[in-house]
Design a protein around this motif. Structure first.
Motif, PDB file in Angstrom:
ATOM      1  N   LYS A   1       0.863  -1.111   0.172  1.00  0.00           N
ATOM      2  CA  LYS A   1      -0.095   0.211   0.224  1.00  0.00           C
ATOM      3  C   LYS A   1       0.748   1.230  -0.020  1.00  0.00           C
ATOM      4  O   LYS A   1       2.120   1.465   0.585  1.00  0.00           O
TER       5      LYS A   1
ATOM      6  N   TRP B   1     -17.606   2.530  -2.174  1.00  0.00           N
ATOM      7  CA  TRP B   1     -16.246   3.018  -2.768  1.00  0.00           C
ATOM      8  C   TRP B   1     -16.382   3.705  -3.966  1.00  0.00           C
ATOM      9  O   TRP B   1     -15.849   4.634  -4.464  1.00  0.00           O
ATOM     10  N   GLN B   2     -17.463   3.290  -4.886  1.00  0.00           N
ATOM     11  CA  GLN B   2     -17.457   3.822  -6.176  1.00  0.00           C
ATOM     12  C   GLN B   2     -17.948   5.409  -5.865  1.00  0.00           C
ATOM     13  O   GLN B   2     -17.513   6.099  -6.799  1.00  0.00           O
TER      14      GLN B   2
ATOM     15  N   LEU C   1     -14.943   7.302  -5.129  1.00  0.00           N
ATOM     16  CA  LEU C   1     -13.916   7.460  -6.295  1.00  0.00           C
ATOM     17  C   LEU C   1     -14.500   8.783  -7.208  1.00  0.00           C
ATOM     18  O   LEU C   1     -13.827   9.424  -7.900  1.00  0.00           O
TER      19      LEU C   1
ATOM     20  N   THR D   1     -12.736  -1.304 -12.953  1.00  0.00           N
ATOM     21  CA  THR D   1     -11.611  -1.929 -12.116  1.00  0.00           C
ATOM     22  C   THR D   1     -10.611  -2.715 -12.769  1.00  0.00           C
ATOM     23  O   THR D   1     -11.043  -3.444 -13.590  1.00  0.00           O
TER      24      THR D   1
ATOM     25  N   GLN E   1      -6.410   4.655  -1.643  1.00  0.00           N
ATOM     26  CA  GLN E   1      -5.389   3.549  -2.196  1.00  0.00           C
ATOM     27  C   GLN E   1      -5.698   3.358  -3.513  1.00  0.00           C
ATOM     28  O   GLN E   1      -4.990   2.574  -4.218  1.00  0.00           O
ATOM     29  N   TYR E   2      -6.453   4.223  -4.246  1.00  0.00           N
ATOM     30  CA  TYR E   2      -6.728   4.225  -5.719  1.00  0.00           C
ATOM     31  C   TYR E   2      -5.951   4.999  -6.838  1.00  0.00           C
ATOM     32  O   TYR E   2      -5.750   6.220  -6.311  1.00  0.00           O
TER      33      TYR E   2
ATOM     34  N   LEU F   1      -6.386   6.596 -10.235  1.00  0.00           N
ATOM     35  CA  LEU F   1      -7.596   6.855 -11.136  1.00  0.00           C
ATOM     36  C   LEU F   1      -6.924   7.340 -12.405  1.00  0.00           C
ATOM     37  O   LEU F   1      -6.321   8.333 -12.444  1.00  0.00           O
TER      38      LEU F   1
ATOM     39  N   VAL G   1      -9.597   2.355 -12.728  1.00  0.00           N
ATOM     40  CA  VAL G   1      -9.187   2.687 -11.393  1.00  0.00           C
ATOM     41  C   VAL G   1      -8.461   1.313 -10.718  1.00  0.00           C
ATOM     42  O   VAL G   1      -8.851   0.163 -11.153  1.00  0.00           O
ATOM     43  N   PHE G   2      -7.530   1.555 -10.183  1.00  0.00           N
ATOM     44  CA  PHE G   2      -6.433   0.580  -9.668  1.00  0.00           C
ATOM     45  C   PHE G   2      -6.297   0.543  -8.016  1.00  0.00           C
ATOM     46  O   PHE G   2      -5.819   1.823  -7.646  1.00  0.00           O
ATOM     47  N   ASN G   3      -6.878  -0.392  -7.407  1.00  0.00           N
ATOM     48  CA  ASN G   3      -6.671  -0.375  -6.067  1.00  0.00           C
ATOM     49  C   ASN G   3      -5.365  -1.053  -5.520  1.00  0.00           C
ATOM     50  O   ASN G   3      -5.070  -2.118  -5.584  1.00  0.00           O
TER      51      ASN G   3
ATOM     52  N   ASN H   1      -5.488  -3.659  -2.871  1.00  0.00           N
ATOM     53  CA  ASN H   1      -6.068  -4.856  -2.959  1.00  0.00           C
ATOM     54  C   ASN H   1      -5.046  -5.716  -3.915  1.00  0.00           C
ATOM     55  O   ASN H   1      -5.370  -6.942  -3.996  1.00  0.00           O
TER      56      ASN H   1
END
Length: 265
Positions: free
Chosen positions: A9, A166-167, A170, A221, A240-241, A243, A249-251, A254
């Motif tokens: 992270k 979360w959507q 973002l 995603t 932690q995304y 954009l 979007v990339f986490n 995760n």
């Protein structure tokens, strides 16, 4: 420029805008400086953050065996009310559990999409709020161990959400709620064991701004196992995304334990 790393992270720092840093094998990549740059992410494999072996990641950067053996991912992590170190009862490793559980913890309200209640160690304020993409946050109680924080959260989530949509977070679709007012409403529902720890005169709201030039309108995603090579223009960072301009979007969190090559074009 090209960087090979095992994802962990992003580290954060609260400034006028949150500063983000990605650990890239003995160096740190300042992610804020990459806004409006083209990034390529290439998925190369796995490496467990616990045992270091090249084994498929199961959850939270851990392989299957480590996830069910390591003290760092016991059930009390996700469910603080299950903490038992204050009773001298071991889950997986009592020494580790005492080190983490028997520290001051905060129960808080955060505004990321809707108002939500959460728990974190005192030392993780405001990091935890940033990781959740909160725009504002306020502390409710500060207790001496994780168990008291957990039972307080369980009691309060009967009256307020404990999850972020979360959507919406973002897309920056954040409700306009008064956290001080919400905090006062919840005071009556704090369990008796934790009532003395209510922060009576706390009116401090922490406001958090993120380095975002463009929010996504329709979220896609990025799944590295399905799309092992992706390229896009970075337009923002929140929670932690990462954009991207094409609404991808990339986490990062995760995908902890995934080995990647990041190319800056």
């Amino acid at each position: 420029m090209q960087y090979q790393t095992v994802l962990k992270k992003m580290m954060t720092e609260l400034n006028n805008e949150v500063s983000y840093y990605l650990d890239v094998e003995n160096d740190f990549l300042n992610m804020n400086q990459l806004l409006d740059r083209e990034l390529e992410i290439s998925f190369e494999g796995y490496q467990c953050l616990c045992c270091g072996k090249e084994k498929k990641i199961f959850r939270q950067g851990f392989c299957y065996e480590c996830f069910y053996d390591s003290a760092a991912v016991g059930d009390w992590i996700m469910n603080p009310e299950l903490s038992k170190a204050h009773l001298d009862i071991e889950d997986r490793d009592l020494t580790y559990e005492k080190k983490v559980q028997l520290k001051p913890h905060v129960v808080y309200l955060a505004l990321s999409s809707n108002v939500k209640v959460g728990v974190t160690r005192k030392t993780q304020v405001p990091t935890r709020w940033i990781d959740q993409g909160a725009s504002k946050a306020i502390e409710i109680v500060e207790v001496p161990n994780r168990y008291l924080a957990g039972i307080t959260e369980v009691a309060l989530k009967e009256y307020v959400a404990d999850k972020t949509v979360w959507q919406k977070m973002l897309k920056n679709e954040v409700s306009d709620a008064d956290l001080i007012e919400e905090r006062e409403k919840l005071k009556a529902y704090i369990p008796d064991e934790a009532k003395e720890y209510f922060l009576e005169n706390n009116g401090k709201i922490t406001e958090i701004n993120y380095p975002v030039h463009q929010y996504p309108t329709k979220i896609k995603t990025l799944n590295l196992e399905k799309t092992p090579l992706y390229s896009g223009k970075l337009k923002g960072i929140k929670g932690q995304y990462l954009l991207f301009e094409d609404n991808t979007v990339f986490n990062v969190r995760n995908n902890e334990g995934y080995r990647v090559i990041i190319t800056i074009k």
